[in-house]
Enzyme design. Structure first.
Site, PDB file in Angstrom:
ATOM      1  N   CYS A  29      53.418  11.808  66.659  1.00 20.86           N
ATOM      2  CA  CYS A  29      52.777  11.905  67.974  1.00 20.86           C
ATOM      3  C   CYS A  29      53.830  12.038  69.074  1.00 20.86           C
ATOM      4  CB  CYS A  29      51.916  10.653  68.167  1.00 20.86           C
ATOM      5  SG  CYS A  29      51.406  10.312  69.855  1.00 20.86           S
ATOM      6  N   CYS A  32      53.697   9.316  71.759  1.00 19.42           N
ATOM      7  CA  CYS A  32      54.148   8.064  71.143  1.00 19.42           C
ATOM      8  C   CYS A  32      55.669   7.979  71.167  1.00 19.42           C
ATOM      9  CB  CYS A  32      53.657   7.946  69.701  1.00 19.42           C
ATOM     10  SG  CYS A  32      51.864   7.906  69.529  1.00 19.42           S
TER      11      CYS A  32
END
Length: 104
Positions: A29, A32
């Site tokens: 991600c 992230c």
């Protein structure tokens, strides 16, 4: 403190005391990864802060329990109780503001 990685089994213990930021994330991600940099900076600056990372792919029980649909998904705890919850990337300033609310 150093950033800790939770498993389904260690999660409860890791969030039970003090101020804790829990980051539900995935290694693939992009947002992230951006948040990880911010959390590393906070970890260096605030030794009293506990940061726990939960890989959603490796902790399916906790991901399901918290109904994680979007990541990063961040929970703020104080002494074992959820105080706040945010989904998506937050800047360092936004996280600092949230921590100020929790602490004061």
């Amino acid at each position: 403190m150093s950033i800790k990685y939770a498993t389904d089994e260690t999660y409860d213990e890791l969030v039970s005391e003090g101020v804790v930021i829990v980051d539900f994330f995935s290694k693939t991600c992009g947002p992230c990864k951006m948040l990880a940099v911010v959390l590393e900076e906070l970890d260096d600056e605030f030794p009293f802060l506990n940061i726990v990372k939960v890989d959603v792919d490796e902790c399916p029980k906790r991901s399901e329990e918290f109904k994680i649909n979007g990541i990063p998904d961040v929970y703020y705890y104080k002494d074992g109780k959820i105080i706040a919850h945010e989904t998506g990337f937050d800047s360092k300033d936004m996280i600092m503001a949230r921590l100020t609310e929790i602490l004061y």
